[in-house]
Write a protein that holds these residues in place. Structure first.
Motif, PDB file in Angstrom:
ATOM      1  N   ALA A 260      -3.675  27.318   1.486  1.00  0.00           N
ATOM      2  CA  ALA A 260      -3.172  28.908   2.367  1.00  0.00           C
ATOM      3  C   ALA A 260      -4.076  29.953   2.164  1.00  0.00           C
ATOM      4  O   ALA A 260      -4.509  30.745   2.910  1.00  0.00           O
ATOM      5  CB  ALA A 260      -1.756  29.214   1.535  1.00  0.00           C
ATOM      6  N   VAL A 261      -4.565  30.344   0.905  1.00  0.00           N
ATOM      7  CA  VAL A 261      -5.266  31.629   0.722  1.00  0.00           C
ATOM      8  C   VAL A 261      -6.576  31.339   1.478  1.00  0.00           C
ATOM      9  O   VAL A 261      -7.307  32.177   1.800  1.00  0.00           O
ATOM     10  CB  VAL A 261      -5.640  31.904  -1.010  1.00  0.00           C
ATOM     11  N   THR A 262      -7.226  30.141   1.276  1.00  0.00           N
ATOM     12  CA  THR A 262      -8.469  29.998   1.958  1.00  0.00           C
ATOM     13  C   THR A 262      -8.205  30.321   3.642  1.00  0.00           C
ATOM     14  O   THR A 262      -9.115  30.860   4.077  1.00  0.00           O
ATOM     15  CB  THR A 262      -8.895  28.570   1.818  1.00  0.00           C
ATOM     16  N   ILE A 263      -7.157  29.826   3.985  1.00  0.00           N
ATOM     17  CA  ILE A 263      -6.987  30.041   5.347  1.00  0.00           C
ATOM     18  C   ILE A 263      -6.603  31.369   5.701  1.00  0.00           C
ATOM     19  O   ILE A 263      -7.331  31.929   6.765  1.00  0.00           O
ATOM     20  CB  ILE A 263      -5.834  29.385   5.998  1.00  0.00           C
ATOM     21  N   ALA A 264      -5.942  31.980   5.030  1.00  0.00           N
ATOM     22  CA  ALA A 264      -5.697  33.532   5.189  1.00  0.00           C
ATOM     23  C   ALA A 264      -6.777  34.490   4.956  1.00  0.00           C
ATOM     24  O   ALA A 264      -7.289  35.419   5.935  1.00  0.00           O
ATOM     25  CB  ALA A 264      -4.458  34.029   3.949  1.00  0.00           C
ATOM     26  N   LEU A 265      -7.820  34.243   4.124  1.00  0.00           N
ATOM     27  CA  LEU A 265      -9.007  35.194   4.065  1.00  0.00           C
ATOM     28  C   LEU A 265      -9.890  34.727   5.148  1.00  0.00           C
ATOM     29  O   LEU A 265     -10.639  35.608   5.666  1.00  0.00           O
ATOM     30  CB  LEU A 265      -9.581  34.681   2.811  1.00  0.00           C
ATOM     31  N   SER A 266      -9.979  33.687   5.407  1.00  0.00           N
ATOM     32  CA  SER A 266     -10.982  33.151   6.729  1.00  0.00           C
ATOM     33  C   SER A 266     -10.508  33.872   8.107  1.00  0.00           C
ATOM     34  O   SER A 266     -11.346  34.504   8.863  1.00  0.00           O
ATOM     35  CB  SER A 266     -10.878  31.573   7.065  1.00  0.00           C
ATOM     36  N   TYR A 267      -9.102  33.887   8.266  1.00  0.00           N
ATOM     37  CA  TYR A 267      -8.546  34.660   9.403  1.00  0.00           C
ATOM     38  C   TYR A 267      -9.073  36.232   9.286  1.00  0.00           C
ATOM     39  O   TYR A 267      -9.409  36.685  10.177  1.00  0.00           O
ATOM     40  CB  TYR A 267      -7.304  34.481   9.666  1.00  0.00           C
ATOM     41  N   ASN A 268      -8.712  36.473   7.944  1.00  0.00           N
ATOM     42  CA  ASN A 268      -8.935  38.071   7.908  1.00  0.00           C
ATOM     43  C   ASN A 268     -10.424  38.557   8.051  1.00  0.00           C
ATOM     44  O   ASN A 268     -10.780  39.497   8.553  1.00  0.00           O
ATOM     45  CB  ASN A 268      -8.632  38.448   6.374  1.00  0.00           C
ATOM     46  N   GLN A 269     -11.279  37.578   7.678  1.00  0.00           N
ATOM     47  CA  GLN A 269     -12.666  38.120   7.736  1.00  0.00           C
ATOM     48  C   GLN A 269     -13.363  37.785   9.257  1.00  0.00           C
ATOM     49  O   GLN A 269     -14.047  38.640   9.600  1.00  0.00           O
ATOM     50  CB  GLN A 269     -13.572  37.141   6.985  1.00  0.00           C
ATOM     51  N   PHE A 270     -12.888  36.685   9.728  1.00  0.00           N
ATOM     52  CA  PHE A 270     -13.341  36.247  11.003  1.00  0.00           C
ATOM     53  C   PHE A 270     -12.658  36.361  12.403  1.00  0.00           C
ATOM     54  O   PHE A 270     -13.420  36.214  13.464  1.00  0.00           O
ATOM     55  CB  PHE A 270     -14.124  34.842  10.986  1.00  0.00           C
ATOM     56  N   ALA A 271     -11.436  36.585  12.173  1.00  0.00           N
ATOM     57  CA  ALA A 271     -10.554  36.214  13.544  1.00  0.00           C
ATOM     58  C   ALA A 271     -10.847  37.583  14.419  1.00  0.00           C
ATOM     59  O   ALA A 271     -10.856  37.381  15.578  1.00  0.00           O
ATOM     60  CB  ALA A 271      -8.830  36.074  13.034  1.00  0.00           C
TER      61      ALA A 271
END
Length: 464
Positions: free
Chosen positions: A410-421
């Motif tokens: 979950a944390v990996t997905i959330a941070l990835s969206y925050n950085q690149f979405a």
């Protein structure tokens, strides 16, 4: 108008993209959006129920846990939606990364602190902090450097230094929830304590590192940049921890002094929930780490606040926090499974199958190396200071700890969206980072869990 904005917000629409829906007749607009929301929620709730039922049926076999079940059901649901929409979308409901950080991650991390076995946690506190903080920093450095050196050779050239460091923080975050559904607290109490404690501290540390990277100006890099990064990290870590401890102690003082239970246990329970969530929001307002704050708030509340409420409130809060956390975690994996088939992101990435496979394989390989770079050295350093043989972490146990922390969630997905979405449309390689992150999460969760199940008896035998 208010109803229209509310419906748009629930569907993940922003003022910028609401214009595409303006052509709908006003009399049918609200009705159509409400119908879409109801259908989406019905499907998600049905999938959540299916995850619970399947998890119960597979409880004895344990070849799959709720996380894997949610991933697979999400993939199946994504395929069905993709076919129905004729390849246009695999989503039933779109939302931004704010949904992860504001509503889904806080209950998961709070429950981790609230349910932690404090006696064993603090008994191994030195090891947990060494792995969770210094180990995560080492993994962060290894992954960031590896991405910087290898991505240009693969063909990913548009990412800047901040993106490389952000990827290091994103890929350093483990998924302890999925791992601990395989490890048993009764059969392997020492390993359970180490992996669980390291996992939750690791999540908080990864987010603090991620936030620290966002605050730095990399356009003007000098010799003080590293010191600024370390200083920002230490400030966020200790300030966020202090806020969580203070919030937990304040809740215990208020409940003990006013003794709400003599009139209404509902007020006790409501106050505990609100005071558990309030410090998270306060930390975000102060630009601190809300995840770290809510984790230590959970530890303090479970030790002080929980013992100052009535017996009925104790039972209610314990199961309520665990249930909310379970639903949030399952919901995230459902969405991850569906998001793996997001056609828009795959199209935006403009990457061939070979490039996508190369990036995903590189990220997972760096995760393997980054975790090994701190587990084995730090464990052997700790062994040098342990006089009692039973307190040492032997090589076989080190291997289990190393492998148990390879899952990403979950944390990996959330941070990835925050950085690149937010930059998907402007940079195809940002979309590639999101799709590659999802592949790593899917692969690490499913493969690692199957490996654990297949070798479960062997793993338990190694600890004796």
């Amino acid at each position: 108008m208010a109803t229209k904005i509310l419906n748009a917000a629930m569907l993940g629409l922003t003022p910028e993209n609401m214009s595409s829906h303006e052509h709908l007749p006003s009399a049918l607009d609200a009705s159509l959006l409400n119908t879409s929301i109801v259908i989406a929620l019905c499907v998600f709730f049905a999938l959540l129920c299916a995850c619970i039922v399947i998890g119960h049926l597979l409880e004895e076999n344990r070849w799959a846990n709720e996380s894997i079940t949610a991933l697979l059901l999400g993939l199946c649901a994504g395929v069905v939606v993709l076919l129905i929409s004729k390849g246009e979308s695999s989503h039933l409901m779109k939302f931004s990364e704010d949904l992860f950080f504001l509503y889904l991650l806080p209950p998961i991390i709070f429950n981790a602190g609230f349910q932690v076995k404090k006696k064993r946690f603090f008994k191994n506190f030195t090891t947990i902090l060494l792995f969770g903080i210094f180990g995560t920093v080492i993994s962060f450095c290894v992954i960031s450097l590896g991405v910087f050196w290898t991505f240009k050779k693969i063909g990913v050239r548009s990412l800047n230094i901040k993106d490389h460091l952000a990827i290091g923080a994103i890929m350093s975050a483990t998924d302890s929830v999925c791992t601990l559904q395989v490890l048993s607290q009764d059969e392997t109490p020492f390993l359970y304590s180490i992996v669980f404690g390291e996992g939750v501290v690791n999540d908080a540390t990864s987010i603090v590192l991620f936030n620290s990277v966002q605050t730095l100006d990399f356009d003007n890099i000098d010799g003080l940049t590293v010191l600024k990064l370390i200083g920002t990290f230490l400030y966020l870590f200790f300030t966020s921890t202090a806020l969580g401890l203070a919030a937990g102690l304040l809740s215990a003082f208020i409940i003990k002094t006013l003794y709400f239970g003599r009139h209404s246990t509902d007020r006790e329970f409501a106050l505990m929930i609100l005071m558990a969530y309030l410090p998270y929001l306060l930390a975000e307002l102060l630009n601190l780490s809300g995840i770290l704050t809510v984790f230590f708030c959970g530890i303090v509340m479970s030790h002080y606040t929980w013992h100052n409420v009535t017996e009925s409130s104790r039972i209610t809060t314990k199961h309520a926090f665990a249930t909310i956390s379970f639903i949030a975690e399952t919901f995230i994996f459902l969405y991850v499974g569906m998001d793996a088939l997001d056609i828009d992101k795959w199209r935006e990435s403009k990457a061939s199958a070979g490039t996508s496979a190369a990036v995903s394989s590189t990220l997972f390989a760096l995760v393997l190396v980054g975790r090994a770079a701190f587990i084995f050295p730090l464990a052997n350093i700790l062994n040098c200071f342990q006089k009692i043989e039973s307190s040492k972490i032997h090589f076989k146990q080190q291997f289990i700890i190393w492998w148990a922390g390879l899952m990403r969630g979950a944390v990996t997905i959330a941070l990835s969206y925050n950085q690149f979405a937010s930059s998907v449309k402007s940079s195809p390689e940002s979309a590639l980072m999101i799709t590659s992150t999802i592949i790593v999460v899917l692969f690490s969760t499913i493969v690692s869990s199957v490996f654990h199940w297949y070798n479960r008896k062997t793993l338990f035998a190694l600890t004796t």
